[in-house]
Write a protein that holds these residues in place. Structure first.
Motif, PDB file in Angstrom:
ATOM      1  N   SER A   1     -43.571  21.263  -5.799  1.00 37.12           N
ATOM      2  CA  SER A   1     -44.328  21.280  -4.556  1.00 37.12           C
ATOM      3  C   SER A   1     -44.544  22.717  -4.079  1.00 37.12           C
ATOM      4  O   SER A   1     -43.620  23.535  -4.099  1.00 37.12           O
ATOM      5  N   LYS A   2     -45.750  23.017  -3.642  1.00 39.01           N
ATOM      6  CA  LYS A   2     -46.038  24.365  -3.148  1.00 39.01           C
ATOM      7  C   LYS A   2     -45.142  24.718  -1.968  1.00 39.01           C
ATOM      8  O   LYS A   2     -44.675  25.856  -1.843  1.00 39.01           O
ATOM      9  N   SER A   3     -44.874  23.750  -1.105  1.00 31.17           N
ATOM     10  CA  SER A   3     -44.024  24.024   0.057  1.00 31.17           C
ATOM     11  C   SER A   3     -42.594  24.336  -0.358  1.00 31.17           C
ATOM     12  O   SER A   3     -41.950  25.228   0.208  1.00 31.17           O
ATOM     13  N   SER A   4     -42.084  23.636  -1.382  1.00 31.61           N
ATOM     14  CA  SER A   4     -40.731  23.922  -1.879  1.00 31.61           C
ATOM     15  C   SER A   4     -40.711  25.276  -2.584  1.00 31.61           C
ATOM     16  O   SER A   4     -39.747  26.041  -2.460  1.00 31.61           O
TER      17      SER A   4
ATOM     18  N   ASP B   1     -51.824  22.048  -3.872  1.00 25.91           N
ATOM     19  CA  ASP B   1     -50.444  22.188  -3.390  1.00 25.91           C
ATOM     20  C   ASP B   1     -49.399  21.828  -4.432  1.00 25.91           C
ATOM     21  O   ASP B   1     -48.299  21.373  -4.104  1.00 25.91           O
TER      22      ASP B   1
ATOM     23  N   GLU C   1     -42.569  27.923  -2.012  1.00 27.89           N
ATOM     24  CA  GLU C   1     -42.676  29.053  -1.082  1.00 27.89           C
ATOM     25  C   GLU C   1     -41.397  29.313  -0.301  1.00 27.89           C
ATOM     26  O   GLU C   1     -41.255  30.368   0.321  1.00 27.89           O
ATOM     27  N   LYS C   2     -40.466  28.374  -0.348  1.00 23.88           N
ATOM     28  CA  LYS C   2     -39.170  28.586   0.298  1.00 23.88           C
ATOM     29  C   LYS C   2     -38.220  29.400  -0.583  1.00 23.88           C
ATOM     30  O   LYS C   2     -37.184  29.872  -0.105  1.00 23.88           O
TER      31      LYS C   2
ATOM     32  N   GLY D   1     -44.509  17.627  -0.221  1.00 21.97           N
ATOM     33  CA  GLY D   1     -43.172  18.177  -0.081  1.00 21.97           C
ATOM     34  C   GLY D   1     -42.098  17.158   0.245  1.00 21.97           C
ATOM     35  O   GLY D   1     -40.974  17.521   0.595  1.00 21.97           O
TER      36      GLY D   1
END
Length: 328
Positions: free
Chosen positions: A243-246, A138, A248-249, A84
Motif C-alpha cells: 500500500s502506498k500509505s504503508s 496507490d 510512505e510511513k 491501506g
C-alpha cells in the motif's frame, strides 16, 4: 483433493519466517494477503521476503503473511491494500485488469516466448513502466512473481497443429480474450466454473481445458484428459505490492530493505514454481498422460492476428506489445 500434498513437496519452511506471535515483538508489522494455501510457491516467496526483511532490519520490521484467502479474495484484498486497510498483497495481474488497464496487455495470447522471456521483460524497463501505473493507483509494485504458463489439454487427440484444435470444445475462464482466442484457433470456447471441468470432460460435455502443469495435476484432470500440449499460450505475471500509505510511513532505508528483499524473494518463488512444475509433469507422466512438446507455435501465433487487432488498438498499446516481443 487428490495430489494436493504434492503442492507442498520440497517447500522448506524456515523457522525465521514470521508468525503472528513473533510479529508482536516488532516495531512495524506489515500484513500481507495471499489467496493460495500455506506452502504454495507464492506464499513461500513472500515468507522468504519476510525473513530477509526481519533480518536486515534487526527484527524491527515483520511481515505477517495471511494465506488461504484469510483476508479476502484477490480483488477484495487489492482494494483493501489500495486504501491501506492491509499493507501488502500478492495477486495475479488478471485481478488488476480493471484497476490498472496496462496489465490487460500482458494477458494477450502468445505474447511471451517463454517463462524466462517473461522474467526478462518484467525485471527490465517495461516492468518499471508498469510499476509506475500501479503507483498511480496507490500501489507500490515490489516484485513480479511467476504464475506459470497455460497450455491446452484434452481427451480426444494430441494437438500439434492449429488444425488439430478444430471442432474441439474447451473450457475457458469467463474472459472475452480467451473466448476470441479459441474462436481464432477454430475451437469452441465453453466458459464454466473450474470445479465443473473434471466431470464435464468425463461426460463429454467438453473435450478439454487449458491450464498449467500443477493445476492439471492437482485437479485430477490428467485422469480424464490425457493429451497435454505444451503450447504455453498464456503467461500472466503475478505481483507483490505494498500500500502506498504503508510505504510512505517507512524511512527511505527501510523502503530499500523491503524492495531488495522483495526482488530476492522473486528468485525464490520462481525456483519453487519451476520445481513444482517439474514435479507435476513427472506425476502426470507416471499416470499415463502424453505430453506433446513438438509444437510449431508459428501458426498459433499467426492465428491471433484478429485478437490483437480487436484488443490492442491504441498506439501506446501497440508500442508496448512490440517492445515486449523485441526484448531479448
Amino acid at each position: 483433493m487428490k495430489h494436493v500434498t504434492r503442492l507442498c513437496a520440497g517447500l522448506l519452511i524456515s523457522a525465521a519466517w514470521v508468525t503472528a506471535s513473533a510479529a508482536a515483538d516488532c516495531e512495524i508489522t506489515l500484513r500481507s494477503s495471499d489467496t493460495h494455501p500455506d506452502g504454495y510457491p507464492t506464499v513461500a516467496g513472500v515468507k522468504s521476503m519476510a525473513a530477509e526483511v526481519r533480518e536486515k532490519s534487526n527484527n524491527r520490521i515483520c511481515i505477517e503473511v495471511f494465506p488461504s484467502s484469510q483476508l479476502g479474495e484477490e480483488k477484495d484484498t487489492i482494494e483493501q491494500t489500495q486504501f491501506g486497510v492491509i499493507d501488502m498483497v500478492r495477486a495475479s495481474f488478471g485481478s488488476f485488469n480493471d484497476i490498472v488497464p496496462i496489465t490487460q496487455l500482458t494477458s494477450m495470447p502468445y505474447l511471451f516466448k517463454s517463462e524466462d522471456h517473461m522474467h526478462r521483460v518484467m525485471d527490465g524497463p517495461i516492468g518499471e513502466e508498469i510499476a509506475e501505473a500501479f503507483a498511480e493507483k496507490d500501489l507500490i509494485a515490489l516484485a513480479y512473481y511467476d504464475g506459470g504458463a497455460r497450455s491446452f489439454y484434452n481427451s480426444e487427440r494430441p494437438i500439434r497443429t492449429v488444425e488439430d484444435l478444430k471442432g474441439l470444445k474447451f473450457r475457458v475462464m469467463q474472459n472475452d480474450v480467451f473466448v476470441d482466442m479459441m474462436d481464432a484457433l477454430g475451437a469452441n470456447a465453453t466458459p464454466m466454473p473450474y470445479g465443473e471441468v473434471y466431470s464435464s470432460i468425463q461426460t463429454g460435455v467438453i473435450d478439454g481445458a487449458e491450464n498449467n502443469f500443477p493445476s492439471y495435476d492437482t485437479s485430477g484432470h490428467a485422469e480424464v484428459a490425457k493429451y497435454f500440449t505444451l503450447d504455453q499460450h498464456l503467461m500472466v505475471p503475478e505481483l507483490v505490492a505494498v500500500s502506498k500509505s504503508s510505504w510512505e510511513k517507512l524511512t527511505p532505508e527501510d523502503q530499500e530493505i523491503l524492495r531488495t528483499a522483495a526482488r530476492n524473494s522473486a528468485t525464490v518463488q520462481r525456483q519453487l514454481w519451476a520445481d513444482q512444475e517439474a514435479a507435476s509433469e513427472a506425476a502426470v507422466l507416471e499416470e499415463g498422460a502424453e505430453i506433446i512438446k513438438d509444437v510449431d507455435k508459428t501458426a498459433f501465433i499467426e492465428a491471433m492476428a484478429p485478437v490483437y487487432e480487436k484488443y490492442v488498438t491504441t498506439p501506446d498499446a501497440k508500442d508496448l506489445i512490440e517492445r515486449i516481443r523485441a526484448t531479448e
